[in-house]
Scaffold this active site. Structure first.
Site, PDB file in Angstrom:
ATOM      1  N   LYS A 203      45.575  54.317  61.392  1.00  0.00           N
ATOM      2  CA  LYS A 203      45.857  53.446  62.548  1.00  0.00           C
ATOM      3  C   LYS A 203      46.395  54.251  63.722  1.00  0.00           C
ATOM      4  O   LYS A 203      47.108  55.242  63.536  1.00  0.00           O
ATOM      5  CB  LYS A 203      46.884  52.374  62.162  1.00  0.00           C
ATOM      6  CG  LYS A 203      46.576  51.682  60.847  1.00  0.00           C
ATOM      7  CD  LYS A 203      47.535  50.571  60.499  1.00  0.00           C
ATOM      8  CE  LYS A 203      47.337  50.128  59.055  1.00  0.00           C
ATOM      9  NZ  LYS A 203      48.075  50.934  58.059  1.00  0.00           N
TER      10      LYS A 203
ATOM     11  N   HIS B 214      47.180  49.642  65.795  1.00  0.00           N
ATOM     12  CA  HIS B 214      48.256  49.219  64.892  1.00  0.00           C
ATOM     13  C   HIS B 214      48.932  47.914  65.339  1.00  0.00           C
ATOM     14  O   HIS B 214      49.205  47.030  64.507  1.00  0.00           O
ATOM     15  CB  HIS B 214      49.291  50.351  64.776  1.00  0.00           C
ATOM     16  CG  HIS B 214      50.023  50.363  63.478  1.00  0.00           C
ATOM     17  ND1 HIS B 214      50.378  51.520  62.833  1.00  0.00           N
ATOM     18  CD2 HIS B 214      50.480  49.368  62.697  1.00  0.00           C
ATOM     19  CE1 HIS B 214      51.017  51.222  61.708  1.00  0.00           C
ATOM     20  NE2 HIS B 214      51.101  49.918  61.614  1.00  0.00           N
TER      21      HIS B 214
ATOM     22  N   ASP C 132      45.222  52.978  52.554  1.00  0.00           N
ATOM     23  CA  ASP C 132      45.622  52.492  53.878  1.00  0.00           C
ATOM     24  C   ASP C 132      46.837  53.269  54.364  1.00  0.00           C
ATOM     25  O   ASP C 132      47.945  53.096  53.862  1.00  0.00           O
ATOM     26  CB  ASP C 132      45.961  50.994  53.814  1.00  0.00           C
ATOM     27  CG  ASP C 132      46.319  50.456  55.187  1.00  0.00           C
ATOM     28  OD1 ASP C 132      45.394  50.009  55.890  1.00  0.00           O
ATOM     29  OD2 ASP C 132      47.500  50.505  55.576  1.00  0.00           O
TER      30      ASP C 132
ATOM     31  N   TYR D  60      53.175  56.458  59.619  1.00  0.00           N
ATOM     32  CA  TYR D  60      53.741  56.575  58.268  1.00  0.00           C
ATOM     33  C   TYR D  60      54.148  58.027  57.962  1.00  0.00           C
ATOM     34  O   TYR D  60      54.872  58.277  56.997  1.00  0.00           O
ATOM     35  CB  TYR D  60      52.763  56.086  57.193  1.00  0.00           C
ATOM     36  CG  TYR D  60      52.317  54.645  57.322  1.00  0.00           C
ATOM     37  CD1 TYR D  60      52.942  53.760  58.205  1.00  0.00           C
ATOM     38  CD2 TYR D  60      51.265  54.140  56.556  1.00  0.00           C
ATOM     39  CE1 TYR D  60      52.514  52.448  58.338  1.00  0.00           C
ATOM     40  CE2 TYR D  60      50.845  52.826  56.681  1.00  0.00           C
ATOM     41  CZ  TYR D  60      51.465  51.987  57.574  1.00  0.00           C
ATOM     42  OH  TYR D  60      51.031  50.690  57.698  1.00  0.00           O
TER      43      TYR D  60
HETATM   44  P1  NDP Z   1      54.049  45.070  49.678  1.00  0.00           P
HETATM   45  O1  NDP Z   1      54.041  43.598  49.776  1.00  0.00           O
HETATM   46  O2  NDP Z   1      52.816  45.772  49.265  1.00  0.00           O
HETATM   47  O3  NDP Z   1      55.256  45.462  48.725  1.00  0.00           O
HETATM   48  C1  NDP Z   1      55.603  46.792  48.453  1.00  0.00           C
HETATM   49  C2  NDP Z   1      56.940  46.801  47.733  1.00  0.00           C
HETATM   50  O4  NDP Z   1      56.830  46.036  46.532  1.00  0.00           O
HETATM   51  C3  NDP Z   1      57.412  48.166  47.346  1.00  0.00           C
HETATM   52  O5  NDP Z   1      58.816  48.173  47.454  1.00  0.00           O
HETATM   53  C4  NDP Z   1      56.991  48.296  45.886  1.00  0.00           C
HETATM   54  O6  NDP Z   1      57.896  49.121  45.199  1.00  0.00           O
HETATM   55  C5  NDP Z   1      57.083  46.861  45.407  1.00  0.00           C
HETATM   56  N1  NDP Z   1      56.044  46.515  44.416  1.00  0.00           N
HETATM   57  C6  NDP Z   1      54.750  46.946  44.384  1.00  0.00           C
HETATM   58  N2  NDP Z   1      54.095  46.419  43.348  1.00  0.00           N
HETATM   59  C7  NDP Z   1      54.976  45.661  42.677  1.00  0.00           C
HETATM   60  C8  NDP Z   1      54.889  44.884  41.500  1.00  0.00           C
HETATM   61  N3  NDP Z   1      53.758  44.809  40.800  1.00  0.00           N
HETATM   62  N4  NDP Z   1      56.007  44.210  41.090  1.00  0.00           N
HETATM   63  C9  NDP Z   1      57.169  44.280  41.804  1.00  0.00           C
HETATM   64  N5  NDP Z   1      57.313  45.014  42.922  1.00  0.00           N
HETATM   65  C10 NDP Z   1      56.227  45.698  43.358  1.00  0.00           C
HETATM   66  O7  NDP Z   1      54.582  45.592  51.109  1.00  0.00           O
HETATM   67  P2  NDP Z   1      54.199  46.626  52.221  1.00  0.00           P
HETATM   68  O8  NDP Z   1      54.963  46.182  53.398  1.00  0.00           O
HETATM   69  O9  NDP Z   1      54.339  48.022  51.776  1.00  0.00           O
HETATM   70  O10 NDP Z   1      52.650  46.348  52.529  1.00  0.00           O
HETATM   71  C11 NDP Z   1      51.576  46.993  51.868  1.00  0.00           C
HETATM   72  C12 NDP Z   1      50.823  47.935  52.792  1.00  0.00           C
HETATM   73  O11 NDP Z   1      50.366  47.238  53.944  1.00  0.00           O
HETATM   74  C13 NDP Z   1      51.681  49.061  53.389  1.00  0.00           C
HETATM   75  O12 NDP Z   1      51.936  50.099  52.467  1.00  0.00           O
HETATM   76  C14 NDP Z   1      50.824  49.474  54.554  1.00  0.00           C
HETATM   77  O13 NDP Z   1      49.743  50.263  54.104  1.00  0.00           O
HETATM   78  C15 NDP Z   1      50.340  48.125  55.057  1.00  0.00           C
HETATM   79  N6  NDP Z   1      51.221  47.601  56.129  1.00  0.00           N
HETATM   80  C16 NDP Z   1      50.685  47.505  57.402  1.00  0.00           C
HETATM   81  C17 NDP Z   1      51.445  47.066  58.454  1.00  0.00           C
HETATM   82  C18 NDP Z   1      50.826  46.974  59.798  1.00  0.00           C
HETATM   83  O14 NDP Z   1      51.549  46.785  60.780  1.00  0.00           O
HETATM   84  N7  NDP Z   1      49.516  47.083  59.915  1.00  0.00           N
HETATM   85  C19 NDP Z   1      52.853  46.675  58.291  1.00  0.00           C
HETATM   86  C20 NDP Z   1      53.320  46.726  56.906  1.00  0.00           C
HETATM   87  C21 NDP Z   1      52.499  47.176  55.889  1.00  0.00           C
HETATM   88  P3  NDP Z   1      57.580  50.627  44.641  1.00  0.00           P
HETATM   89  O15 NDP Z   1      56.742  51.345  45.651  1.00  0.00           O
HETATM   90  O16 NDP Z   1      58.955  51.203  44.522  1.00  0.00           O
HETATM   91  O17 NDP Z   1      56.886  50.455  43.316  1.00  0.00           O
END
Ligand code: NDP
Length: 277
Positions: free
Chosen positions: A77, A110, A47, A52
């Site tokens: 998106k 988006h 995704d 991004y």
């Molecule tokens: P998430 O809820 O997926 O959390 C991501 C964060 O959590 C990162 O900092 C990551 O750190 C950490 N993390 C990941 N796995 C673990 C774990 N097992 N234990 C502890 N910490 C963990 O948040 P996002 O906001 O990134 O959402 C996911 C995806 O959704 C985005 O990447 C994007 O693709 C999409 N999105 C879409 C939006 C929209 O407007 N359509 C808006 C926001 C997100 P690290 O990477 O350092 O491991």
């Protein structure tokens, strides 16, 4: 290597129920390594989004993987400033070029940007891209019930997916019900609340201990058992592996109810009516 179940979209296209989100994964080595680890462990859905800034890296990672293009489910998106019929067509070409592919599996608007008022025109361009088979499915993101109602009343094609902020603090029950009634799959973004407070909740920790799983695995399992598509982001190899290792256990009805009880409407991303650029 983990087997991820598929869900069927309203046009018959299959989508893996879990994928890798790459918001905030830096273009170049960071995103390419994360996707390589993800593919090695069974992820097939990626995704991304124009905003991004990592579509080039995503394209490179797909090429380097040795996987056939049709084995990968690629979502990108349309950014807000590209809304409108002609701008959408141009923006889509740009995304394809950066991604190094001739189609995407799922293209999403988006944000609705209701005050700008261009999402129905934008959707007409999406319908054209779909008719021309340049996208296998079209959908929206951050659409609330009111935005969906407006879109449905002005359009021929029902979105296949609505990708929204969704986690135990923001379970989006009313929106999920509306989407169920209209055969729109709901995709959870920020499913781990950005690695935040849901993972520190005692209720989640206790359930995790009982199943010998981590809090993140419990929360992701809650999404899966709710029939949602889920796209946790990580660039950390151990977490990328952890987040897909959730298909060998099941939460009980009591576990599910305890997690459901955490909903307090808490958002960590902007409210869709308030984002206007
Ligand atoms: P998430 O809820 O997926 O959390 C991501 C964060 O959590 C990162 O900092 C990551 O750190 C950490 N993390 C990941 N796995 C673990 C774990 N097992 N234990 C502890 N910490 C963990 O948040 P996002 O906001 O990134 O959402 C996911 C995806 O959704 C985005 O990447 C994007 O693709 C999409 N999105 C879409 C939006 C929209 O407007 N359509 C808006 C926001 C997100 P690290 O990477 O350092 O491991």
């Amino acid at each position: 290597m983990h087997e991820v179940p598929n869900l069927k979209l309203n046009n018959g296209v299959l989508v893996p129920q879990l994928g890798l989100g790459v918001w905030q994964a830096k273009d170049g080595t960071e995103v390419e390594r994360a996707i390589a680890v993800a593919f090695e462990n069974g992820y097939r859905l990626i995704d991304t989004a124009k905003i991004y800034g990592n579509e080039t890296g995503v394209g490179n990672a797909m090429k380097a993987s040795g996987l056939k293009r049709e084995e990968i489910f690629l979502t990108t998106k349309l950014w807000n400033s590209d809304q409108g019929y002609d701008q959408t067509m141009r923006a889509f070409d740009g995304s394809l070029q950066r991604l190094g592919t001739d189609y995407v599996d799922l293209y999403l608007i988006h944000w609705p940007m209701p005050k700008v008022g261009k999402f129905t025109d934008t959707w007409k361009a999406f319908e054209k891209l779909y008719a021309d088979k340049r996208v296998r499915a079209i959908g929206v993101s951050n659409f609330m019930v009111t935005h969906l109602e407006e879109l449905l009343s002005a359009s021929d094609l029902v979105p296949a997916v609505n990708q929204v902020e969704l986690h135990p603090r923001l379970a989006q029950r009313e929106l999920r019900e509306f989407c169920d009634q209209h055969d729109i799959e709901v995709e959870s973004y920020s499913p781990l609340m950005h690695g935040g407070e849901v993972l520190d909740e005692d209720a989640v920790k206790q359930i995790a201990n009982r199943h010998s799983k981590t809090p993140a695995q419990v929360v992701l399992r809650w999404h899966i058992q709710n029939g949602l598509i889920v796209i946790p982001k990580s660039v950390t190899p151990s977490r990328i592996k952890e987040n897909i290792d959730i298909f060998d256990f099941e939460l009980t009805a009591k576990d599910m109810a305890a997690i459901d009880a955490m909903d307090n409407g808490g958002r960590i991303n902007p409210h869709p009516d308030n984002l206007n650029q």
